[in-house]
Design a protein around this motif. Structure first.
Motif, PDB file in Angstrom:
ATOM      1  N   GLU A 252     -22.866 -30.286 -45.423  1.00  0.00           N
ATOM      2  CA  GLU A 252     -21.567 -30.927 -45.192  1.00  0.00           C
ATOM      3  C   GLU A 252     -21.636 -32.450 -45.263  1.00  0.00           C
ATOM      4  N   VAL A 253     -22.811 -33.009 -45.530  1.00  0.00           N
ATOM      5  CA  VAL A 253     -22.960 -34.463 -45.594  1.00  0.00           C
ATOM      6  C   VAL A 253     -22.700 -34.936 -47.019  1.00  0.00           C
TER       7      VAL A 253
ATOM      8  N   ARG B 270     -22.276 -33.681 -31.792  1.00  0.00           N
ATOM      9  CA  ARG B 270     -21.718 -33.061 -32.992  1.00  0.00           C
ATOM     10  C   ARG B 270     -22.846 -32.845 -33.981  1.00  0.00           C
ATOM     11  N   ARG B 271     -22.961 -31.626 -34.458  1.00  0.00           N
ATOM     12  CA  ARG B 271     -23.995 -31.263 -35.421  1.00  0.00           C
ATOM     13  C   ARG B 271     -23.350 -31.155 -36.792  1.00  0.00           C
ATOM     14  N   VAL B 272     -23.907 -31.886 -37.765  1.00  0.00           N
ATOM     15  CA  VAL B 272     -23.395 -31.853 -39.129  1.00  0.00           C
ATOM     16  C   VAL B 272     -24.519 -31.338 -40.031  1.00  0.00           C
TER      17      VAL B 272
ATOM     18  N   THR C 262     -18.540 -36.796 -44.197  1.00  0.00           N
ATOM     19  CA  THR C 262     -18.690 -35.363 -44.461  1.00  0.00           C
ATOM     20  C   THR C 262     -17.915 -34.966 -45.709  1.00  0.00           C
TER      21      THR C 262
ATOM     22  N   ALA D  28     -30.001 -30.503 -40.206  1.00  0.00           N
ATOM     23  CA  ALA D  28     -28.739 -31.185 -39.908  1.00  0.00           C
ATOM     24  C   ALA D  28     -28.987 -32.550 -39.276  1.00  0.00           C
TER      25      ALA D  28
ATOM     26  N   THR E  46     -27.623 -34.417 -35.887  1.00  0.00           N
ATOM     27  CA  THR E  46     -26.923 -34.161 -34.634  1.00  0.00           C
ATOM     28  C   THR E  46     -26.681 -35.495 -33.947  1.00  0.00           C
TER      29      THR E  46
ATOM     30  N   TRP F  91     -26.660 -30.455 -43.372  1.00  0.00           N
ATOM     31  CA  TRP F  91     -26.820 -31.258 -44.589  1.00  0.00           C
ATOM     32  C   TRP F  91     -25.860 -30.823 -45.690  1.00  0.00           C
TER      33      TRP F  91
ATOM     34  N   THR G 106     -14.099 -36.330 -43.155  1.00  0.00           N
ATOM     35  CA  THR G 106     -14.176 -36.972 -41.846  1.00  0.00           C
ATOM     36  C   THR G 106     -15.404 -37.874 -41.792  1.00  0.00           C
ATOM     37  N   GLU G 107     -15.415 -38.746 -40.802  1.00  0.00           N
ATOM     38  CA  GLU G 107     -16.540 -39.651 -40.608  1.00  0.00           C
ATOM     39  C   GLU G 107     -17.013 -39.555 -39.168  1.00  0.00           C
ATOM     40  N   VAL G 108     -18.335 -39.638 -39.000  1.00  0.00           N
ATOM     41  CA  VAL G 108     -18.948 -39.602 -37.680  1.00  0.00           C
ATOM     42  C   VAL G 108     -19.789 -40.858 -37.550  1.00  0.00           C
TER      43      VAL G 108
END
Length: 127
Positions: free
Chosen positions: A75-76, A69-71, A91, A59, A61, A73, A95-97
């Motif tokens: 969900e990327v 926030r952990r995303v 994602t 992921a 993070t 892979w 959404t965007e981080v």
């Protein structure tokens, strides 16, 4: 568990925060209430040490001053480059981080750290 690739603010920035704190301490001669101003460089130092993101095999993070926030892979969806060259992790949920402390010029290093999960566009020869 694999070792994360860390991206964050250059630790040399702490030197500027230290100089700022030293300048503020001279104000304490005027009034002890100025000691409260030392909260500002303390928060700045915490921000420099905390913000950034880690890329692992599982992921991405993203660490902020007060949380993370952990995303994974899975969900990327990709990376978006903002108007000022800032990077945003997009994602699959739409959404965007924001990826702190990096710019578009750091994209090749991020692509290498991701193991190819984040594609890096090739530049034409001579550029």
């Amino acid at each position: 568990m694999d070792t994360p690739a860390r991206f964050g603010t250059n630790r040399a920035t702490l030197l500027a925060v230290l100089v700022f704190a030293l300048c503020l301490t001279t104000l304490t001669a005027a009034s002890p209430w100025f000691l409260l101003l030392l909260v500002v460089p303390a928060v700045l130092a915490a921000w420099v040490l905390r913000t950034g993101f880690d890329v692992t095999g599982d992921a991405v993070t993203v660490h902020s001053l007060l949380g993370r926030r952990r995303v994974p892979w899975s969900e990327v969806a990709g990376v978006r480059i903002g108007e000022r060259g800032d990077l945003w992790l997009v994602t699959t949920g739409g959404t965007e981080v924001r990826l702190p402390a990096v710019r578009a010029r750091d994209l090749p290093a991020i692509g290498r750290a991701s193991g190819g999960r984040i594609p890096v566009p090739e530049l034409p020869d001579g550029q």
